[in-house]
Design a protein around this motif. Structure first.
Motif, PDB file in Angstrom:
ATOM      1  N   SER A 179       0.826  -1.212   0.000  1.00 51.45           N
ATOM      2  CA  SER A 179       0.000   0.000   0.000  1.00 51.45           C
ATOM      3  C   SER A 179       0.856   1.256   0.000  1.00 51.45           C
ATOM      4  O   SER A 179       0.550   2.229  -0.706  1.00 51.45           O
ATOM      5  CB  SER A 179      -0.949   0.005   1.201  1.00 51.45           C
ATOM      6  N   HIS A 200      -6.226   0.827   2.257  1.00 50.08           N
ATOM      7  CA  HIS A 200      -4.983   1.398   2.781  1.00 50.08           C
ATOM      8  C   HIS A 200      -4.309   2.291   1.735  1.00 50.08           C
ATOM      9  O   HIS A 200      -3.728   3.333   2.077  1.00 50.08           O
ATOM     10  CB  HIS A 200      -4.041   0.284   3.220  1.00 50.08           C
ATOM     11  N   SER A 246      -0.341   2.535   7.804  1.00 48.20           N
ATOM     12  CA  SER A 246      -0.912   1.237   7.439  1.00 48.20           C
ATOM     13  C   SER A 246      -0.698   0.213   8.550  1.00 48.20           C
ATOM     14  O   SER A 246      -1.615  -0.553   8.880  1.00 48.20           O
ATOM     15  CB  SER A 246      -0.283   0.741   6.132  1.00 48.20           C
ATOM     16  N   ASP A 260      -3.106   1.203  11.480  1.00 52.50           N
ATOM     17  CA  ASP A 260      -4.535   1.435  11.265  1.00 52.50           C
ATOM     18  C   ASP A 260      -5.397   0.312  11.849  1.00 52.50           C
ATOM     19  O   ASP A 260      -5.102  -0.871  11.696  1.00 52.50           O
ATOM     20  CB  ASP A 260      -4.823   1.563   9.767  1.00 52.50           C
ATOM     21  N   THR A 313      -9.458  -0.727   8.700  1.00 49.88           N
ATOM     22  CA  THR A 313      -9.247  -2.160   8.480  1.00 49.88           C
ATOM     23  C   THR A 313     -10.364  -2.985   9.105  1.00 49.88           C
ATOM     24  O   THR A 313     -10.799  -3.996   8.538  1.00 49.88           O
ATOM     25  CB  THR A 313      -7.892  -2.590   9.068  1.00 49.88           C
TER      26      THR A 313
END
Length: 275
Positions: free
Chosen positions: A71, A137, A198, A201, A205
């Motif tokens: 990502s 993401h 990412s 997170d 998610t």
């Protein structure tokens, strides 16, 4: 030393203590021989051995880092291209509209973004899992990269681009050989910020994961609801160490880039004076 300076240092030190004391407490108790965080039962590495023998958590760690790496890489490419597009826009109103749209995504709550992606994937009939998490993401990382790259473009000396054009460079040569090297610190900062976001997170998610796929943040939340295990402390400690190493790595690279820039400036100045 002035009184204001002393009070400022005291305030800053207090803030750092409040921020890092819980993390230190978490790290210390990851080495506790007991099974709970109430009371010290002696030093032990058993929770780390349990962590490394847990095949499920190891698979989730690999998946989490794979999502973060892919990502952040894709977001860096798309975000850099987006920053170049916004920077080259001639119409001020259109440029401000794009910047506002980018900033809205930055300040929007993660819950709203996650719920929006969930609705979108549901309407499209898109299966929730690895791909849905990766797309989400990438989407929330792109504005971060744009925000990091744009200031570098605005600080760029336009005479360099003009000189490249005068020497017959085409658009691709100007981007690859002139612009990208100049803005590379911003791209690198955007990559590391996207990578960190990412890894960390949870809200987005949580909405878009499914079909047995999950990430570390969601897994830790699920396990914490069943009772705080010191294996979570060990896992959180490992994640903190990884984050610290990433910060140190970025600091070393950025410091080296600044030194190389100063060195190249010193070499160019005498040559221009001689001309």
């Amino acid at each position: 030393m002035s009184r204001k300076f002393k009070l400022g240092n005291l305030y800053l030190g207090s803030v750092f203590v409040l921020l890092y004391l819980p993390i230190l407490f978490l790290i210390v108790y990851s080495f506790n021989a007991g099974d709970v965080m109430q009371g010290w039962a002696g030093f032990s590495l058993k929770h780390y051995s349990e962590l490394f023998s847990d095949t499920r958590i190891l698979e989730i760690v690999v998946s989490t880092f794979l999502i973060a790496l892919l990502s952040s890489l894709l977001a860096s490419i798309i975000g850099t291209a987006g920053a170049l597009y916004i920077y080259n826009l001639k119409h001020t109103v259109v440029k401000n509209i794009f910047l506002s749209l980018n900033n809205i995504l930055l300040v929007s709550p993660d819950v709203i973004i996650g719920a929006s992606f969930l609705i979108l994937f549901t309407v499209m009939g898109f299966a929730l899992g690895f791909t849905s998490v990766l797309l989400a993401h990438i989407a929330f990382s792109i504005p971060i990269v744009v925000l990091m790259v744009l200031p570098r473009l605005q600080e760029m000396n336009q005479s360099i681009v003009a000189s490249a054009k005068d020497l017959g460079a085409n658009n691709w040569q100007m981007i690859s050989r002139v612009i990208l090297p100049v803005i590379s610190p911003g791209i690198l900062a955007g990559f590391f910020m996207a990578f960190t976001y990412s890894l960390d997170d949870f809200a987005v998610t949580f909405f878009v994961t499914g079909n047995g796929f999950t990430t570390l943040s969601v897994e830790i939340y699920s396990r914490a609801r069943q009772g705080v295990s010191l294996e979570i402390n060990a896992l959180s400690t490992m994640m903190f160490v990884v984050s610290l190493l990433l910060v140190l790595f970025y600091y070393v690279i950025s410091t080296r880039a600044v030194k190389n820039k100063k060195r190249s400036t010193r070499l160019v100045l005498p040559a221009s004076e001689g001309l």
